[in-house]
Design a protein around this motif. Structure first.
Motif, PDB file in Angstrom:
ATOM      1  N   PRO A  11       0.805  -1.122  -0.036  1.00  0.00           N
ATOM      2  CA  PRO A  11       0.118  -0.293  -0.200  1.00  0.00           C
ATOM      3  C   PRO A  11       0.695   1.259   0.008  1.00  0.00           C
ATOM      4  O   PRO A  11       0.664   2.256  -0.783  1.00  0.00           O
ATOM      5  N   PHE A  12       1.964   1.277   0.901  1.00  0.00           N
ATOM      6  CA  PHE A  12       2.870   2.481   0.923  1.00  0.00           C
ATOM      7  C   PHE A  12       3.293   2.576  -0.471  1.00  0.00           C
ATOM      8  O   PHE A  12       3.559   3.732  -1.083  1.00  0.00           O
ATOM      9  N   TYR A  13       3.992   1.316  -1.039  1.00  0.00           N
ATOM     10  CA  TYR A  13       4.586   1.685  -2.378  1.00  0.00           C
ATOM     11  C   TYR A  13       3.870   1.920  -3.271  1.00  0.00           C
ATOM     12  O   TYR A  13       4.297   3.031  -4.127  1.00  0.00           O
ATOM     13  N   TYR A  14       2.395   1.601  -3.518  1.00  0.00           N
ATOM     14  CA  TYR A  14       1.465   1.959  -4.433  1.00  0.00           C
ATOM     15  C   TYR A  14       1.324   3.494  -4.339  1.00  0.00           C
ATOM     16  O   TYR A  14       1.167   4.100  -5.457  1.00  0.00           O
ATOM     17  N   ILE A  15       1.099   4.106  -3.188  1.00  0.00           N
ATOM     18  CA  ILE A  15       0.811   5.459  -3.118  1.00  0.00           C
ATOM     19  C   ILE A  15       2.103   6.167  -3.507  1.00  0.00           C
ATOM     20  O   ILE A  15       1.957   7.267  -4.246  1.00  0.00           O
TER      21      ILE A  15
ATOM     22  N   TYR B 238      -2.308  26.947  12.427  1.00  0.00           N
ATOM     23  CA  TYR B 238      -2.715  25.972  11.590  1.00  0.00           C
ATOM     24  C   TYR B 238      -1.600  24.867  11.628  1.00  0.00           C
ATOM     25  O   TYR B 238      -0.508  25.035  11.782  1.00  0.00           O
ATOM     26  N   THR B 239      -2.101  23.563  11.540  1.00  0.00           N
ATOM     27  CA  THR B 239      -1.009  22.514  11.872  1.00  0.00           C
ATOM     28  C   THR B 239      -0.690  22.187  10.199  1.00  0.00           C
ATOM     29  O   THR B 239      -1.627  22.273   9.246  1.00  0.00           O
ATOM     30  N   LEU B 240       0.410  21.268  10.012  1.00  0.00           N
ATOM     31  CA  LEU B 240       0.514  20.700   8.548  1.00  0.00           C
ATOM     32  C   LEU B 240      -0.324  19.857   8.073  1.00  0.00           C
ATOM     33  O   LEU B 240      -0.989  19.963   6.930  1.00  0.00           O
ATOM     34  N   GLN B 241      -1.028  19.079   8.890  1.00  0.00           N
ATOM     35  CA  GLN B 241      -1.915  18.109   8.395  1.00  0.00           C
ATOM     36  C   GLN B 241      -3.440  18.779   7.900  1.00  0.00           C
ATOM     37  O   GLN B 241      -3.976  18.305   7.217  1.00  0.00           O
ATOM     38  N   TYR B 242      -3.727  19.935   8.858  1.00  0.00           N
ATOM     39  CA  TYR B 242      -4.918  20.808   8.489  1.00  0.00           C
ATOM     40  C   TYR B 242      -4.744  21.249   7.332  1.00  0.00           C
ATOM     41  O   TYR B 242      -5.554  21.516   6.315  1.00  0.00           O
ATOM     42  N   VAL B 243      -3.557  21.811   7.139  1.00  0.00           N
ATOM     43  CA  VAL B 243      -3.382  22.785   5.972  1.00  0.00           C
ATOM     44  C   VAL B 243      -3.298  21.929   4.364  1.00  0.00           C
ATOM     45  O   VAL B 243      -3.727  22.270   3.491  1.00  0.00           O
ATOM     46  N   LEU B 244      -2.769  20.603   4.623  1.00  0.00           N
ATOM     47  CA  LEU B 244      -2.914  19.799   3.526  1.00  0.00           C
ATOM     48  C   LEU B 244      -4.406  18.975   3.194  1.00  0.00           C
ATOM     49  O   LEU B 244      -4.578  18.837   2.305  1.00  0.00           O
TER      50      LEU B 244
ATOM     51  N   ALA C 142      -5.767  17.577 -15.689  1.00  0.00           N
ATOM     52  CA  ALA C 142      -5.557  15.995 -15.355  1.00  0.00           C
ATOM     53  C   ALA C 142      -4.097  15.574 -15.602  1.00  0.00           C
ATOM     54  O   ALA C 142      -3.512  14.706 -14.957  1.00  0.00           O
ATOM     55  N   HIS C 143      -3.491  16.496 -16.476  1.00  0.00           N
ATOM     56  CA  HIS C 143      -2.236  15.904 -16.891  1.00  0.00           C
ATOM     57  C   HIS C 143      -1.165  16.839 -15.908  1.00  0.00           C
ATOM     58  O   HIS C 143      -0.089  16.085 -15.374  1.00  0.00           O
ATOM     59  N   ALA C 144      -1.518  17.843 -15.092  1.00  0.00           N
ATOM     60  CA  ALA C 144      -0.774  18.459 -14.237  1.00  0.00           C
ATOM     61  C   ALA C 144      -0.876  18.069 -12.649  1.00  0.00           C
ATOM     62  O   ALA C 144      -0.065  17.423 -12.050  1.00  0.00           O
ATOM     63  N   THR C 145      -2.139  18.304 -12.137  1.00  0.00           N
ATOM     64  CA  THR C 145      -2.217  17.949 -10.684  1.00  0.00           C
ATOM     65  C   THR C 145      -3.746  17.502 -10.739  1.00  0.00           C
ATOM     66  O   THR C 145      -4.595  18.335 -11.421  1.00  0.00           O
ATOM     67  N   THR C 146      -3.895  16.388 -10.290  1.00  0.00           N
ATOM     68  CA  THR C 146      -5.241  15.663  -9.981  1.00  0.00           C
ATOM     69  C   THR C 146      -5.686  15.599  -8.498  1.00  0.00           C
ATOM     70  O   THR C 146      -4.830  15.492  -7.758  1.00  0.00           O
ATOM     71  N   ALA C 147      -6.796  15.576  -8.248  1.00  0.00           N
ATOM     72  CA  ALA C 147      -7.321  15.107  -6.831  1.00  0.00           C
ATOM     73  C   ALA C 147      -6.631  13.883  -6.231  1.00  0.00           C
ATOM     74  O   ALA C 147      -5.864  13.779  -5.189  1.00  0.00           O
ATOM     75  N   THR C 148      -6.454  12.828  -7.175  1.00  0.00           N
ATOM     76  CA  THR C 148      -5.747  11.571  -6.801  1.00  0.00           C
ATOM     77  C   THR C 148      -4.282  11.839  -6.269  1.00  0.00           C
ATOM     78  O   THR C 148      -3.828  11.375  -5.537  1.00  0.00           O
ATOM     79  N   SER C 149      -3.660  12.376  -7.427  1.00  0.00           N
ATOM     80  CA  SER C 149      -2.247  12.629  -7.229  1.00  0.00           C
ATOM     81  C   SER C 149      -1.653  13.556  -6.036  1.00  0.00           C
ATOM     82  O   SER C 149      -0.838  13.399  -5.383  1.00  0.00           O
TER      83      SER C 149
ATOM     84  N   ILE D  34       2.359  10.928   1.311  1.00  0.00           N
ATOM     85  CA  ILE D  34       3.850  10.666   1.701  1.00  0.00           C
ATOM     86  C   ILE D  34       4.308  11.501   2.465  1.00  0.00           C
ATOM     87  O   ILE D  34       5.190  11.365   3.303  1.00  0.00           O
ATOM     88  N   VAL D  35       4.121  12.845   2.145  1.00  0.00           N
ATOM     89  CA  VAL D  35       4.697  13.953   2.881  1.00  0.00           C
ATOM     90  C   VAL D  35       4.363  13.857   4.474  1.00  0.00           C
ATOM     91  O   VAL D  35       5.259  13.998   5.090  1.00  0.00           O
ATOM     92  N   VAL D  36       3.312  13.173   4.690  1.00  0.00           N
ATOM     93  CA  VAL D  36       2.860  13.159   6.254  1.00  0.00           C
ATOM     94  C   VAL D  36       3.404  12.057   6.885  1.00  0.00           C
ATOM     95  O   VAL D  36       3.864  12.374   7.903  1.00  0.00           O
ATOM     96  N   VAL D  37       3.414  10.927   6.065  1.00  0.00           N
ATOM     97  CA  VAL D  37       3.927   9.719   6.670  1.00  0.00           C
ATOM     98  C   VAL D  37       5.505   9.499   6.666  1.00  0.00           C
ATOM     99  O   VAL D  37       6.073   9.056   7.772  1.00  0.00           O
ATOM    100  N   VAL D  38       6.159  10.274   5.993  1.00  0.00           N
ATOM    101  CA  VAL D  38       7.768   9.820   6.038  1.00  0.00           C
ATOM    102  C   VAL D  38       8.257  10.374   6.990  1.00  0.00           C
ATOM    103  O   VAL D  38       9.339   9.808   7.708  1.00  0.00           O
ATOM    104  N   PRO D  39       7.953  11.422   7.823  1.00  0.00           N
ATOM    105  CA  PRO D  39       8.549  11.837   8.869  1.00  0.00           C
ATOM    106  C   PRO D  39       8.682  10.739  10.091  1.00  0.00           C
ATOM    107  O   PRO D  39       9.552  10.450  10.728  1.00  0.00           O
ATOM    108  N   VAL D  40       7.379  10.254  10.167  1.00  0.00           N
ATOM    109  CA  VAL D  40       7.043   9.253  11.097  1.00  0.00           C
ATOM    110  C   VAL D  40       7.853   7.879  10.920  1.00  0.00           C
ATOM    111  O   VAL D  40       8.326   7.306  11.758  1.00  0.00           O
ATOM    112  N   ILE D  41       8.003   7.610   9.452  1.00  0.00           N
ATOM    113  CA  ILE D  41       8.835   6.447   9.201  1.00  0.00           C
ATOM    114  C   ILE D  41      10.419   6.712   9.430  1.00  0.00           C
ATOM    115  O   ILE D  41      10.922   5.640   9.957  1.00  0.00           O
ATOM    116  N   LEU D  42      10.816   7.939   9.228  1.00  0.00           N
ATOM    117  CA  LEU D  42      12.146   8.153   9.633  1.00  0.00           C
ATOM    118  C   LEU D  42      12.313   8.159  11.060  1.00  0.00           C
ATOM    119  O   LEU D  42      13.578   7.651  11.426  1.00  0.00           O
ATOM    120  N   VAL D  43      11.419   8.618  11.896  1.00  0.00           N
ATOM    121  CA  VAL D  43      11.840   8.322  13.495  1.00  0.00           C
ATOM    122  C   VAL D  43      11.644   7.109  14.121  1.00  0.00           C
ATOM    123  O   VAL D  43      12.245   6.843  14.894  1.00  0.00           O
TER     124      VAL D  43
END
Length: 312
Positions: A42-46, A236-242, A270-277, A284-293
């Motif tokens: 799942p993480f690799y897919y994201i 505002y926190t990072l998660q709320y801004v995102l 659709a080619h530049a930025t989409t809701a899915t992307s 990834i931005v939110v999870v990576v700091p936790v994985i590093l710690v």
């Protein structure tokens, strides 16, 4: 008297493994490989969807390998206004909140093991009861407002300082420590705080590291308290801004998709930025700091959670 070395069985070099042994080994490896794949994929897919062509990702074409790789999504996310300030608030609340939560859980857990504590059984049951009863969001919000914790940084810290589950873990861990250690300190004239800070804290490091992981992840991922308590953009926190950015991107994509006079604009989006992307990239931005710690605490994690959860 020296303890005898444990007896270990070693297979003679010339002895071949039976078919049953090989079969068990193969099945074990296969099961663990499947389990590892289920956990990691799942993480690799994201991740591969966050770096693949957005129009392909939107249509679900990216499954196992990235297609038409690019980093535009990350460049777009990191250009969000106020992102750096929000990251600082999230980091600060995580550090301060985790520190308060760990120290209070350790102290209360230790105090609930001392027979000299006034009404300790009553207070322990009172704290434990809060795990099962919740007044709801509206009474909670009114309480926070009355205490002046709206648009206040401490509104992130105070409600999460006392966590019954963490206190129970600490209490159980402290009960596994030989009572003679504490009795010796009492005989030497050490007070409660001295025993706690100079004797108990160093001994219970495994459970403290475990609680620190839980509390830090909880603080880092939290955004609902910002939604309910904070209107000042400086808090505002990072998660709320995102979270806001994801909602805006989804709304913009829906608006463009429903517009019959903006076909080219829709294709460009659709080619530049989409809701899915954007969702993938933000995850990834939110999870990576936790994985590093996490690796720094991992060696304490298993021991702490096992000893803290099982008495005896």
């Amino acid at each position: 008297m020296a303890q005898a070395a444990p007896v270990t069985f070693r297979r003679p070099k010339g002895m071949k493994r039976s078919f049953g042994d090989r079969l068990i080994s193969v099945v074990t490896y296969v099961v663990y490989a499947i389990f590892a794949f289920v956990c990691i994929y799942p993480f690799y897919y994201i991740f591969i969807n966050s770096i693949s062509a957005n129009n392909l990702s939107e249509r679900g074409k990216v499954i196992f390998v990235p297609l038409e790789m690019h980093l535009n999504n990350y460049a777009t996310v990191f250009k969000i206004p106020g992102l750096l300030d929000a990251a600082k608030i999230s980091l600060l609340r995580t550090v301060v909140g985790t520190l308060f939560t760990v120290v209070i859980a350790a102290f209360l857990g230790y105090m609930f093991t001392r027979e000299t504590m006034w009404k300790r059984k009553f207070w322990y049951r009172f704290v434990a009861a809060t795990m099962y009863f919740n007044a709801g969001v509206i009474p909670w919000y009114l309480t926070m407002k009355t205490m002046g914790l709206t648009n206040n940084f401490w509104g992130y810290i105070f409600p999460m300082m006392i966590q019954p589950f963490y206190i129970i873990l600490c209490k159980t861990f402290c009960e596994s420590i030989p009572k003679e250690l504490e009795d010796a300190a009492d005989i030497d004239g050490a007070g409660t705080l001295t025993i706690f800070f100079r004797i108990m804290l160093p001994v219970i490091k495994p459970i403290l590291a475990t609680i620190a992981v839980f509390a830090a992840v909880n603080q880092w991922n939290s955004f609902q308290d910002t939604l309910l308590l904070v209107t000042d953009t400086k808090l505002y926190t990072l998660q709320y801004v995102l979270y806001q950015y994801i909602n805006q991107a989804s709304s913009l994509k829906a608006l463009v998709s429903n517009s019959t006079s903006a076909t080219q604009l829709a294709a460009s989006l659709a080619h530049a930025t989409t809701a899915t992307s954007i969702r993938m990239t933000v995850t990834i931005v939110v999870v990576v700091p936790v994985i590093l710690v996490y690796p720094f605490f991992q060696r304490f994690f298993t021991k702490g959670i096992m000893i803290g959860a099982v008495k005896g």
